[in-house]
Write a protein that holds these residues in place. Structure first.
Motif, short mmCIF file in Angstrom:
data_model
loop_
_atom_site.label_atom_id
_atom_site.label_comp_id
_atom_site.label_asym_id
_atom_site.label_seq_id
_atom_site.Cartn_x
_atom_site.Cartn_y
_atom_site.Cartn_z
N LEU A 75 0.91 -1.14 -0.13
CA LEU A 75 0.08 -0.12 0.13
C LEU A 75 0.79 1.27 0.12
N LEU A 76 1.88 1.26 0.72
CA LEU A 76 2.91 2.68 0.88
C LEU A 76 3.62 2.73 -0.46
N LEU A 77 4.15 1.45 -1.11
CA LEU A 77 4.66 1.60 -2.17
C LEU A 77 3.71 2.42 -3.24
N GLY A 78 2.51 1.92 -3.36
CA GLY A 78 1.33 2.48 -4.22
C GLY A 78 0.89 3.65 -3.97
N LEU A 79 1.05 4.33 -2.67
CA LEU A 79 0.74 5.72 -2.24
C LEU A 79 1.91 6.42 -2.43
N LEU A 80 3.06 6.09 -2.09
CA LEU A 80 4.28 7.30 -1.83
C LEU A 80 5.20 6.91 -3.12
N VAL A 81 5.48 5.94 -3.21
CA VAL A 81 6.66 5.46 -4.32
C VAL A 81 6.22 5.60 -5.80
N SER A 115 8.60 -6.31 1.89
CA SER A 115 8.03 -7.42 1.11
C SER A 115 8.58 -8.72 0.90
N LEU A 116 9.81 -8.33 0.70
CA LEU A 116 10.91 -9.73 0.59
C LEU A 116 10.80 -10.41 1.87
N ARG A 244 -0.67 -23.33 -1.56
CA ARG A 244 -0.59 -23.25 -2.87
C ARG A 244 -0.97 -21.95 -3.41
N THR A 245 -1.67 -21.18 -2.50
CA THR A 245 -1.90 -19.58 -2.99
C THR A 245 -0.68 -18.88 -2.68
N LEU A 246 -0.21 -18.88 -1.65
CA LEU A 246 0.99 -18.30 -1.14
C LEU A 246 2.12 -18.53 -1.94
N GLY A 247 2.14 -19.62 -2.42
CA GLY A 247 3.28 -20.22 -3.28
C GLY A 247 3.31 -19.27 -4.61
N ILE A 248 1.97 -19.15 -5.18
CA ILE A 248 1.79 -18.54 -6.38
C ILE A 248 2.35 -16.83 -6.20
N VAL A 249 1.95 -16.38 -4.95
CA VAL A 249 2.30 -14.95 -4.56
C VAL A 249 3.78 -14.95 -4.70
N ILE A 250 4.39 -15.78 -4.07
CA ILE A 250 6.03 -15.83 -4.06
C ILE A 250 6.58 -15.98 -5.32
N VAL A 251 6.18 -16.73 -6.08
CA VAL A 251 6.47 -17.00 -7.73
C VAL A 251 6.31 -15.80 -8.65
N VAL A 252 5.21 -15.25 -8.30
CA VAL A 252 4.91 -13.84 -9.10
C VAL A 252 6.10 -12.85 -8.78
N PHE A 253 6.20 -12.81 -7.29
CA PHE A 253 7.17 -11.75 -6.70
C PHE A 253 8.56 -12.03 -7.20
N LEU A 254 8.76 -13.32 -7.39
CA LEU A 254 10.25 -13.46 -7.92
C LEU A 254 10.35 -13.13 -9.37
N MET A 255 9.33 -13.49 -10.10
CA MET A 255 9.36 -13.10 -11.41
C MET A 255 9.52 -11.53 -11.77
N CYS A 256 8.80 -10.84 -11.20
CA CYS A 256 8.73 -9.19 -11.15
C CYS A 256 10.03 -8.98 -10.51
N SER A 257 10.85 -9.32 -9.73
CA SER A 257 11.88 -8.86 -8.88
C SER A 257 13.35 -9.47 -9.55
N CYS A 258 13.23 -10.43 -10.18
CA CYS A 258 14.46 -11.24 -10.78
C CYS A 258 15.29 -10.02 -11.63
N MET A 283 8.75 -2.87 -12.80
CA MET A 283 8.19 -4.36 -12.98
C MET A 283 8.01 -4.82 -11.41
N VAL A 284 9.05 -4.41 -10.30
CA VAL A 284 8.96 -4.60 -9.00
C VAL A 284 7.84 -4.05 -8.51
N LEU A 285 7.59 -2.75 -8.89
CA LEU A 285 6.49 -1.89 -8.17
C LEU A 285 5.11 -2.59 -8.68
N THR A 286 5.08 -3.14 -9.79
CA THR A 286 3.80 -3.53 -10.14
C THR A 286 3.24 -4.71 -9.70
#
Length: 325
Positions: A75-81, A115-116, A244-258, A283-286
């Motif tokens: 939320l703070l990333l979307g509001l400030l950064v 976040s990480l 499973r759901t949180l695994g998807i969250v982590i995979v998407v995070f890594l795809m955006c961060s790598c 890409m990280v912010l998205t």
């Protein structure tokens, strides 16, 4: 100088001003609209997560406390950064002054580190829930999770202060003119950050989730064959679904961060003046906007909570005790 037929400047009254790259009016409007939409959507979606977990008592669980930490940082990333980075990219000038040039990168780095860190804690939570379900309730409590979250935030603040110490103390060190804010991280600091902020946490998450995957598969096979395993009680079906759901969250995070760590991986200095830096950083912010979308798709309780929030039924007496799960 800027008004006498010369090239446009960021600060026309200063001879040392940087040149300004002007976008066509239609493109500028489109970029501002797109930036405002992504920023607003990120804030609204993560605010719904924060309100849902904070308001409804049924959602006051250790896992959701970790999701709350993740949602607050997003939320703070979307509001400030996002607005600051969007303004910098669209205007092609740094218009916020020396102090904000020092604080803005520090704020964004800290929130991304939180976040990480939250992702790592979520991996540990799911590992214990799936691999050691009998001891989960005694090992993982809400108070312990809150302490872990506070520790994560404090470590992020201190760690990024060390990484960006030179920039915070001398923000215009690598600026060649007024209207420029360059964040430069040396190869040594970038390598250290690469291992502490990427390789280490990603390695932990990968190992834990591989173990979770192996245990989950064995439990599903045991259930299908109707074999009761007394020595190693199976985790609940809801726990497997959450993993499973949180695994998807982590995979998407890594795809955006790598991609963001490409300069460090290549052994180069990291600088905001790199031509492709803006794309990698956005890409990280998205990812901050994507996480709540995943919750909507996979969490029934979140969809129910959104319905109660949007219809303002959370303002009714005893709405905190509503059945969400």
């Amino acid at each position: 100088m800027g008004g006498s037929g010369g090239p446009p400047l960021c600060f026309p009254n200063l001879n040392s001003s940087c040149r300004r790259l002007l976008h066509p009016p239609q493109r500028t409007i489109l970029l501002y609209t797109l930036m405002a939409s992504v920023s607003l959507l990120t804030v609204v979606l993560n605010l719904l997560v924060v309100v849902s977990i904070s308001h409804f008592k049924q959602l006051h669980t250790p896992t959701n406390a970790l999701l709350l930490s993740l949602a607050v940082s997003d939320l703070l990333l979307g509001l400030l950064v996002m607005p600051i980075e969007g303004l910098h990219y669209i205007e092609t000038c740094w218009l916020l002054g020396r102090l904000m040039c020092a604080l803005s990168p520090y704020l964004s780095y800290c929130l991304l580190s939180v976040s990480l860190g939250s992702m790592v804690l979520i991996s540990v939570d799911r590992y214990i829930a799936i691999c050691d379900p009998l001891l989960y309730s005694s090992k993982i409590t809400v108070n312990r999770v809150k302490l872990s979250v506070c520790f994560c935030w404090v470590c992020s603040l201190l760690y990024n202060c060390c990484i960006l110490m030179e920039h915070i103390g001398w923000p215009d060190r690598f600026s060649s003119c007024h209207g420029e804010c360059v964040v430069f991280i040396s190869r040594t600091s970038g390598t250290v950050d690469f291992f502490f902020s990427f390789v280490g946490p990603c390695g932990v998450m990968f190992i834990l989730y591989m173990k979770v995957f192996v245990v989950a598969v064995s439990q599903v096979r045991a259930i299908q064959s109707q074999v009761t395993v007394r020595a190693a009680p199976a985790a609940k079906k809801s726990e497997l679904k959450a993993a499973r759901t949180l695994g998807i969250v982590i995979v998407v995070f890594l795809m955006c961060s790598c991609p963001y760590y490409y300069p460090s991986f290549a052994g180069d200095d990291t600088s905001t003046s790199l031509p492709y830096y803006t794309l990698l950083f956005w890409m990280v912010l998205t990812n901050s906007c994507v996480n709540p979308v995943i919750y909507v798709l996979f969490y029934l309780w979140f969809r129910r909570a959104i319905k109660l929030i949007v219809t303002l039924r959370i303002l009714q007496p005893h709405s905190r005790e509503a059945k969400i799960l």
